[in-house]
Scaffold this motif. Structure first.
Motif, mmCIF file in Angstrom:
data_model
loop_
_atom_site.group_PDB
_atom_site.id
_atom_site.type_symbol
_atom_site.label_atom_id
_atom_site.label_comp_id
_atom_site.label_asym_id
_atom_site.label_seq_id
_atom_site.Cartn_x
_atom_site.Cartn_y
_atom_site.Cartn_z
ATOM 1 N N ALA A 138 15.305 -11.490 -0.987
ATOM 2 C CA ALA A 138 14.904 -10.548 -2.037
ATOM 3 C C ALA A 138 14.203 -9.322 -1.452
ATOM 4 C CB ALA A 138 14.012 -11.245 -3.058
ATOM 5 N N ALA A 139 13.291 -9.522 -0.516
ATOM 6 C CA ALA A 139 12.611 -8.379 0.100
ATOM 7 C C ALA A 139 13.593 -7.554 0.922
ATOM 8 C CB ALA A 139 11.443 -8.838 0.968
ATOM 9 N N ASP A 140 14.560 -8.228 1.544
ATOM 10 C CA ASP A 140 15.573 -7.499 2.315
ATOM 11 C C ASP A 140 16.303 -6.493 1.431
ATOM 12 O OD1 ASP A 140 14.811 -9.199 4.327
ATOM 13 O OD2 ASP A 140 16.697 -10.298 4.406
ATOM 14 N N ASP A 141 16.646 -6.924 0.219
ATOM 15 C CA ASP A 141 17.340 -6.022 -0.712
ATOM 16 C C ASP A 141 16.465 -4.821 -1.059
ATOM 17 O OD1 ASP A 141 19.491 -7.740 -0.689
ATOM 18 O OD2 ASP A 141 19.076 -8.601 -2.660
ATOM 19 N N ARG A 142 15.183 -5.049 -1.263
ATOM 20 C CA ARG A 142 14.277 -3.934 -1.586
ATOM 21 C C ARG A 142 14.154 -2.993 -0.391
ATOM 22 N NH1 ARG A 142 9.865 -2.671 -5.251
ATOM 23 N NH2 ARG A 142 9.862 -0.418 -5.095
ATOM 24 N N ILE A 143 14.113 -3.552 0.808
ATOM 25 C CA ILE A 143 14.034 -2.727 2.015
ATOM 26 C C ILE A 143 15.293 -1.893 2.171
ATOM 27 C CG2 ILE A 143 13.978 -2.815 4.547
ATOM 28 C CD1 ILE A 143 12.038 -5.256 4.172
ATOM 29 N N VAL A 144 16.451 -2.476 1.930
ATOM 30 C CA VAL A 144 17.713 -1.728 1.986
ATOM 31 C C VAL A 144 17.668 -0.575 0.988
ATOM 32 C CG1 VAL A 144 20.191 -1.858 1.493
ATOM 33 C CG2 VAL A 144 19.101 -3.604 2.907
ATOM 34 N N GLU A 145 17.163 -0.840 -0.200
ATOM 35 C CA GLU A 145 17.036 0.195 -1.226
ATOM 36 C C GLU A 145 16.121 1.336 -0.741
ATOM 37 O OE1 GLU A 145 14.389 0.364 -5.208
ATOM 38 O OE2 GLU A 145 15.798 -1.317 -5.115
ATOM 39 N N LEU A 146 14.988 0.979 -0.138
ATOM 40 C CA LEU A 146 14.056 1.998 0.361
ATOM 41 C C LEU A 146 14.685 2.835 1.470
ATOM 42 C CD1 LEU A 146 10.795 -0.132 0.443
ATOM 43 C CD2 LEU A 146 11.350 1.714 -1.161
ATOM 44 N N VAL A 185 1.279 1.433 1.555
ATOM 45 C CA VAL A 185 1.971 1.334 0.268
ATOM 46 C C VAL A 185 2.531 -0.081 0.144
ATOM 47 C CG1 VAL A 185 3.877 2.181 -1.150
ATOM 48 C CG2 VAL A 185 2.536 3.780 0.239
ATOM 49 N N VAL A 186 2.128 -0.776 -0.910
ATOM 50 C CA VAL A 186 2.600 -2.137 -1.170
ATOM 51 C C VAL A 186 3.726 -2.071 -2.188
ATOM 52 C CG1 VAL A 186 1.973 -4.400 -2.114
ATOM 53 C CG2 VAL A 186 0.352 -3.148 -0.649
ATOM 54 N N ARG A 187 4.807 -2.798 -1.879
ATOM 55 C CA ARG A 187 5.947 -2.906 -2.784
ATOM 56 C C ARG A 187 6.345 -4.373 -2.854
ATOM 57 N NH1 ARG A 187 7.952 2.384 -3.312
ATOM 58 N NH2 ARG A 187 7.388 3.753 -1.602
ATOM 59 N N TYR A 188 7.013 -4.725 -3.936
ATOM 60 C CA TYR A 188 7.472 -6.101 -4.123
ATOM 61 C C TYR A 188 8.983 -6.121 -4.294
ATOM 62 C CZ TYR A 188 2.652 -7.492 -4.774
ATOM 63 O OH TYR A 188 1.308 -7.731 -4.574
ATOM 64 N N ALA A 189 9.573 -7.262 -3.902
ATOM 65 C CA ALA A 189 10.999 -7.477 -4.140
ATOM 66 C C ALA A 189 11.242 -7.391 -5.641
ATOM 67 C CB ALA A 189 11.425 -8.834 -3.604
ATOM 68 N N ARG A 190 12.397 -6.892 -6.020
ATOM 69 C CA ARG A 190 12.715 -6.720 -7.445
ATOM 70 C C ARG A 190 13.302 -7.978 -8.080
ATOM 71 N NH1 ARG A 190 11.978 -1.435 -8.758
ATOM 72 N NH2 ARG A 190 12.375 0.132 -7.163
ATOM 73 N N ARG A 191 13.581 -8.965 -7.261
ATOM 74 C CA ARG A 191 14.136 -10.215 -7.784
ATOM 75 C C ARG A 191 13.551 -11.372 -6.991
ATOM 76 N NH1 ARG A 191 17.564 -12.488 -4.298
ATOM 77 N NH2 ARG A 191 18.497 -11.188 -2.693
ATOM 78 N N ARG A 192 13.830 -12.566 -7.423
ATOM 79 C CA ARG A 192 13.401 -13.761 -6.704
ATOM 80 C C ARG A 192 14.524 -14.241 -5.808
ATOM 81 N NH1 ARG A 192 9.575 -17.515 -9.948
ATOM 82 N NH2 ARG A 192 8.357 -15.961 -11.045
ATOM 83 N N LEU A 200 4.500 -1.950 3.001
ATOM 84 C CA LEU A 200 4.581 -3.402 3.104
ATOM 85 C C LEU A 200 5.384 -3.913 1.922
ATOM 86 C CD1 LEU A 200 3.725 -6.196 4.210
ATOM 87 C CD2 LEU A 200 1.584 -5.915 2.906
ATOM 88 N N VAL A 201 6.479 -4.629 2.187
ATOM 89 C CA VAL A 201 7.313 -5.184 1.125
ATOM 90 C C VAL A 201 7.107 -6.698 1.113
ATOM 91 C CG1 VAL A 201 9.646 -5.436 0.215
ATOM 92 C CG2 VAL A 201 9.004 -3.339 1.425
ATOM 93 N N LEU A 202 6.709 -7.215 -0.058
ATOM 94 C CA LEU A 202 6.418 -8.636 -0.212
ATOM 95 C C LEU A 202 7.401 -9.299 -1.165
ATOM 96 C CD1 LEU A 202 2.558 -8.309 -0.594
ATOM 97 C CD2 LEU A 202 3.789 -9.180 1.410
ATOM 98 N N ASP A 203 7.717 -10.556 -0.885
ATOM 99 C CA ASP A 203 8.501 -11.393 -1.789
ATOM 100 C C ASP A 203 7.576 -11.967 -2.845
ATOM 101 O OD1 ASP A 203 11.118 -11.396 -0.590
ATOM 102 O OD2 ASP A 203 10.305 -12.640 1.012
ATOM 103 N N GLY A 204 8.174 -12.496 -3.893
ATOM 104 C CA GLY A 204 7.406 -13.235 -4.887
ATOM 105 C C GLY A 204 6.791 -12.349 -5.957
#
Length: 100
Positions: free
Chosen positions: A77-85, A66-73, A47-51
């Motif tokens: 932002a979550a889209d970028d983390r998902i692309v990274e994953l 597994v909980v993950r958060y966006a690396r930026r605001r 699960l990738v969360l914003d904020g």
């Protein structure tokens, strides 16, 4: 076993149930639903969360999810983390991304 990456805020925002009044509670409700699904199915769910990270919900494994958060605001932002994953996944062909 299936593998999923869930864009939390997009899934939460897909239903107008008043989630915007308490985003943190909405994230916790989605996590509980995903934990239940993971326990029933044996699926691998992230699960990738914003904020900002919630104090009681740090990054990491939480009862099968597994909980993950966006690396930026900001926007996407979550889209970028998902692309990274996805980019670092060893078997991307077996990965399903859930978003709006």
């Amino acid at each position: 076993m299936a593998r999923f990456v869930v864009d939390g805020m997009n899934v939460i925002g897909a239903q107008a149930d008043g989630w915007w009044r308490d985003r943190d509670a909405a994230a916790r409700r989605l996590l509980r639903r995903l934990q239940h699904a993971a326990a029933r199915s044996g699926d691998d769910i992230s699960l990738v969360l914003d904020g900002r990270p919630l104090a009681d919900l740090p990054e990491g494994e939480h009862e099968g999810v597994v909980v993950r958060y966006a690396r930026r605001r900001g926007r996407d932002a979550a889209d970028d983390r998902i692309v990274e994953l996805v980019a670092t996944d060893d078997d991307v062909g077996e990965l399903c991304v859930v978003t709006s």
